[in-house]
Design a protein around this motif. Sequence first.
Motif, PDB file in Angstrom:
ATOM      1  N   GLU A  73       0.830  -1.207   0.000  1.00 17.11           N
ATOM      2  CA  GLU A  73       0.000   0.000   0.000  1.00 17.11           C
ATOM      3  C   GLU A  73       0.864   1.256   0.000  1.00 17.11           C
ATOM      4  O   GLU A  73       0.608   2.199  -0.759  1.00 17.11           O
ATOM      5  CB  GLU A  73      -0.925  -0.014   1.220  1.00 17.11           C
ATOM      6  CG  GLU A  73      -2.052  -1.027   1.117  1.00 17.11           C
ATOM      7  CD  GLU A  73      -2.913  -1.054   2.374  1.00 17.11           C
ATOM      8  OE1 GLU A  73      -2.424  -0.620   3.428  1.00 17.11           O
ATOM      9  OE2 GLU A  73      -4.054  -1.507   2.292  1.00 17.11           O
ATOM     10  N   ILE A  74       1.879   1.256   0.861  1.00 15.38           N
ATOM     11  CA  ILE A  74       2.766   2.425   0.923  1.00 15.38           C
ATOM     12  C   ILE A  74       3.550   2.557  -0.379  1.00 15.38           C
ATOM     13  O   ILE A  74       3.634   3.634  -0.977  1.00 15.38           O
ATOM     14  CB  ILE A  74       3.745   2.292   2.102  1.00 15.38           C
ATOM     15  CG1 ILE A  74       2.985   2.205   3.409  1.00 15.38           C
ATOM     16  CG2 ILE A  74       4.711   3.461   2.144  1.00 15.38           C
ATOM     17  CD1 ILE A  74       3.866   1.897   4.593  1.00 15.38           C
ATOM     18  N   SER A  75       4.128   1.455  -0.821  1.00 11.72           N
ATOM     19  CA  SER A  75       5.006   1.489  -1.998  1.00 11.72           C
ATOM     20  C   SER A  75       4.243   1.889  -3.245  1.00 11.72           C
ATOM     21  O   SER A  75       4.731   2.682  -4.063  1.00 11.72           O
ATOM     22  CB  SER A  75       5.653   0.116  -2.191  1.00 11.72           C
ATOM     23  OG  SER A  75       6.361  -0.284  -1.042  1.00 11.72           O
ATOM     24  N   LEU A  76       3.026   1.356  -3.388  1.00 13.54           N
ATOM     25  CA  LEU A  76       2.244   1.673  -4.578  1.00 13.54           C
ATOM     26  C   LEU A  76       1.835   3.145  -4.583  1.00 13.54           C
ATOM     27  O   LEU A  76       1.840   3.801  -5.635  1.00 13.54           O
ATOM     28  CB  LEU A  76       1.012   0.782  -4.636  1.00 13.54           C
ATOM     29  CG  LEU A  76       0.165   0.870  -5.905  1.00 13.54           C
ATOM     30  CD1 LEU A  76       0.992   0.535  -7.137  1.00 13.54           C
ATOM     31  CD2 LEU A  76      -1.039  -0.062  -5.805  1.00 13.54           C
ATOM     32  N   THR A  77       1.482   3.668  -3.421  1.00 17.87           N
ATOM     33  CA  THR A  77       1.129   5.085  -3.325  1.00 17.87           C
ATOM     34  C   THR A  77       2.304   5.964  -3.742  1.00 17.87           C
ATOM     35  O   THR A  77       2.148   6.922  -4.512  1.00 17.87           O
ATOM     36  CB  THR A  77       0.697   5.431  -1.890  1.00 17.87           C
ATOM     37  OG1 THR A  77      -0.425   4.628  -1.536  1.00 17.87           O
ATOM     38  CG2 THR A  77       0.320   6.893  -1.780  1.00 17.87           C
ATOM     39  N   VAL A  78       3.483   5.632  -3.229  1.00 19.82           N
ATOM     40  CA  VAL A  78       4.691   6.394  -3.587  1.00 19.82           C
ATOM     41  C   VAL A  78       4.978   6.266  -5.073  1.00 19.82           C
ATOM     42  O   VAL A  78       5.305   7.249  -5.760  1.00 19.82           O
ATOM     43  CB  VAL A  78       5.887   5.911  -2.751  1.00 19.82           C
ATOM     44  CG1 VAL A  78       7.178   6.556  -3.240  1.00 19.82           C
ATOM     45  CG2 VAL A  78       5.667   6.232  -1.278  1.00 19.82           C
ATOM     46  N   LEU A  79       4.853   5.053  -5.598  1.00 22.16           N
ATOM     47  CA  LEU A  79       5.143   4.805  -7.010  1.00 22.16           C
ATOM     48  C   LEU A  79       4.206   5.610  -7.910  1.00 22.16           C
ATOM     49  O   LEU A  79       4.645   6.249  -8.879  1.00 22.16           O
ATOM     50  CB  LEU A  79       4.997   3.304  -7.300  1.00 22.16           C
ATOM     51  CG  LEU A  79       5.336   2.836  -8.707  1.00 22.16           C
ATOM     52  CD1 LEU A  79       6.789   3.114  -9.036  1.00 22.16           C
ATOM     53  CD2 LEU A  79       5.038   1.337  -8.839  1.00 22.16           C
ATOM     54  N   LEU A 202      11.671   0.395   4.723  1.00 24.28           N
ATOM     55  CA  LEU A 202      12.114  -0.344   3.535  1.00 24.28           C
ATOM     56  C   LEU A 202      12.327   0.590   2.351  1.00 24.28           C
ATOM     57  O   LEU A 202      13.255   0.400   1.550  1.00 24.28           O
ATOM     58  CB  LEU A 202      11.079  -1.416   3.169  1.00 24.28           C
ATOM     59  CG  LEU A 202      11.148  -2.732   3.938  1.00 24.28           C
ATOM     60  CD1 LEU A 202       9.973  -3.618   3.563  1.00 24.28           C
ATOM     61  CD2 LEU A 202      12.464  -3.447   3.644  1.00 24.28           C
ATOM     62  N   LEU A 203      11.476   1.607   2.242  1.00 29.99           N
ATOM     63  CA  LEU A 203      11.594   2.513   1.099  1.00 29.99           C
ATOM     64  C   LEU A 203      12.824   3.414   1.190  1.00 29.99           C
ATOM     65  O   LEU A 203      13.138   4.112   0.230  1.00 29.99           O
ATOM     66  CB  LEU A 203      10.323   3.365   0.978  1.00 29.99           C
ATOM     67  CG  LEU A 203       9.073   2.601   0.517  1.00 29.99           C
ATOM     68  CD1 LEU A 203       7.863   3.513   0.521  1.00 29.99           C
ATOM     69  CD2 LEU A 203       9.290   2.004  -0.873  1.00 29.99           C
ATOM     70  N   THR A 204      13.495   3.404   2.341  1.00 29.30           N
ATOM     71  CA  THR A 204      14.762   4.138   2.421  1.00 29.30           C
ATOM     72  C   THR A 204      15.911   3.350   1.807  1.00 29.30           C
ATOM     73  O   THR A 204      16.957   3.916   1.507  1.00 29.30           O
ATOM     74  CB  THR A 204      15.104   4.476   3.891  1.00 29.30           C
ATOM     75  OG1 THR A 204      15.336   3.262   4.616  1.00 29.30           O
ATOM     76  CG2 THR A 204      13.982   5.274   4.539  1.00 29.30           C
ATOM     77  N   VAL A 205      15.717   2.043   1.643  1.00 24.08           N
ATOM     78  CA  VAL A 205      16.793   1.200   1.084  1.00 24.08           C
ATOM     79  C   VAL A 205      16.377   0.505  -0.208  1.00 24.08           C
ATOM     80  O   VAL A 205      17.221  -0.046  -0.915  1.00 24.08           O
ATOM     81  CB  VAL A 205      17.259   0.155   2.119  1.00 24.08           C
ATOM     82  CG1 VAL A 205      17.890   0.827   3.310  1.00 24.08           C
ATOM     83  CG2 VAL A 205      16.112  -0.745   2.553  1.00 24.08           C
ATOM     84  N   LEU A 206      15.068   0.506  -0.516  1.00 18.69           N
ATOM     85  CA  LEU A 206      14.580  -0.141  -1.731  1.00 18.69           C
ATOM     86  C   LEU A 206      13.734   0.828  -2.539  1.00 18.69           C
ATOM     87  O   LEU A 206      13.065   1.709  -1.988  1.00 18.69           O
ATOM     88  CB  LEU A 206      13.713  -1.361  -1.389  1.00 18.69           C
ATOM     89  CG  LEU A 206      14.398  -2.602  -0.812  1.00 18.69           C
ATOM     90  CD1 LEU A 206      13.328  -3.644  -0.462  1.00 18.69           C
ATOM     91  CD2 LEU A 206      15.404  -3.195  -1.791  1.00 18.69           C
ATOM     92  N   ALA A 207      13.753   0.654  -3.854  1.00 19.17           N
ATOM     93  CA  ALA A 207      12.824   1.388  -4.708  1.00 19.17           C
ATOM     94  C   ALA A 207      11.423   0.840  -4.484  1.00 19.17           C
ATOM     95  O   ALA A 207      11.260  -0.306  -4.045  1.00 19.17           O
ATOM     96  CB  ALA A 207      13.228   1.233  -6.170  1.00 19.17           C
ATOM     97  N   PRO A 208      10.380   1.633  -4.771  1.00 22.66           N
ATOM     98  CA  PRO A 208       9.012   1.139  -4.562  1.00 22.66           C
ATOM     99  C   PRO A 208       8.731  -0.181  -5.252  1.00 22.66           C
ATOM    100  O   PRO A 208       8.078  -1.058  -4.673  1.00 22.66           O
ATOM    101  CB  PRO A 208       8.154   2.268  -5.141  1.00 22.66           C
ATOM    102  CG  PRO A 208       8.973   3.502  -4.958  1.00 22.66           C
ATOM    103  CD  PRO A 208      10.391   3.058  -5.185  1.00 22.66           C
ATOM    104  N   ARG A 209       9.233  -0.356  -6.473  1.00 17.38           N
ATOM    105  CA  ARG A 209       8.965  -1.617  -7.172  1.00 17.38           C
ATOM    106  C   ARG A 209       9.649  -2.788  -6.467  1.00 17.38           C
ATOM    107  O   ARG A 209       9.121  -3.906  -6.451  1.00 17.38           O
ATOM    108  CB  ARG A 209       9.426  -1.523  -8.629  1.00 17.38           C
ATOM    109  CG  ARG A 209       8.592  -0.554  -9.463  1.00 17.38           C
ATOM    110  CD  ARG A 209       8.979  -0.617 -10.930  1.00 17.38           C
ATOM    111  NE  ARG A 209       8.338   0.440 -11.693  1.00 17.38           N
ATOM    112  CZ  ARG A 209       7.105   0.381 -12.201  1.00 17.38           C
ATOM    113  NH1 ARG A 209       6.392  -0.710 -12.017  1.00 17.38           N
ATOM    114  NH2 ARG A 209       6.596   1.401 -12.875  1.00 17.38           N
TER     115      ARG A 209
END
Length: 454
Positions: A73-79, A202-209
């Motif tokens: 949910e977080i990653s997709l929103t950021v993406l 996680l998004l500090t070390v990984l891209a959203p995808r």
Amino acid sequence: MTTADPSRPPSPSRSPSPASAATGPGSATGPGRASLPGSPPESAGYRAVFRVGEFRPVFAAHLVSVLGVVIAEISLTVLVYRATGSPLLSALTFALGFLPYALGGTLLAPLADRLPARRVLVGCDLVCAACAAAMAAPGTPVALLLVLRCAMAFVAPLFQGTRSASLADVLGAGDAYVLGRSLLRMVAQSAQLIGFGLGGLLLTVLAPRGAILLTAAGFLGSAALLRLGTRARPARSAGTGRTPDRVSPIAGLRAVLGHRRLRALTLLSWLPPLFVVVPEALLTPYATGLGASTAGLGLLMCAMPVGAIAGEVWAGSALTARTRSRITAPLAAVSLLPLLAYAVRPGLPLLWGTLVLAGLAHAYTLGLDQWYVEAVPEELRGRAMTLLSTGLMTLQGVGMALAGVAAEFLPVHVVVASAAVLGTGVVLLLLAEVRRTDAPGGAGPRRETVPAAK
């Protein structure tokens, strides 16, 4: 606190699922079965539930998948926001976790009884894994990301209902079922407390995808745990001789809501959360009006989930099944009354205590779960549980929307206090209806005040 179904958050997410020592702990023979040979002692608490070998992979699968969904949910929103720069589209990715619920739950509910439970659960996990993997693929357009998000949410109620129904096969339909369902619900609540923080980290070390790819792995892990760790059982409707029209979505809805006691219990599960979400939906404008900092707002957002988890732990570990059943009605009746504190425009300390207290009252759901599983005919259990989770999530979305509309015309504290008064009236009416169906020879198969086990 979104009143989560004990499976996954909205986009398969909340909510909520069987026999000898060699093949499992026990097998339920029908609704209301008190306990099963080989199942944990009814009064032994949460620890005994984990001693059921087949429950452990169900719990582990739930934990893995629910954390994966929150991260997605977080990653997709950021993406989406990075791709479009549109706050509207970014927010829409969250809304799409709710919107397909009603459609998916209504159309897919018959499959919960027509197909073997393990096949349904594994199939839903694989669908979600494929959707997450496609989201993580480089170059996936935003429109397709949103479609894939809808597809994941579309199968969520089927997964939740099937797991809730099959949990009664794993643990029996007695107290162990109630405690197992409570454990899954607490995981969903805890995800609200730690999942978003973990996703942000996680998004500090990984891209959203890359983070979304972890979600795909989580769904695959959940599918493997359920496939290898649970026993294959036939479909509930196998051998019943029902014609296709008897298992159509509309016929299934009529079968569940046409049963007077089951209808009353379903509404008692659906409607209180519609009012409970009102203070959450309006927490940001109210806290902003108090001059709360971002940290203060975050603390307030945690208050109701903390209370709900504490209430369930207390009820599940300190009370017997008989006591939980006896306090269900009075606790449900007063569950919204703490929100009346909004009438005096509480400051931050009183507001935090108010929200924690409202969360603690959520402990009544353990007794309600027992009443519900005892009232549902076994051949309808999958559809009933699917419709239960569908209505729960859909009406919470409706409650949030209505709260926002009301706050356009009235002060926030008036809206919340009014919701407490109106909601309490609704709960009292529903409890009266439940009590009327509790008479010997009434609409229900057994008295709700006589729990399955002490």
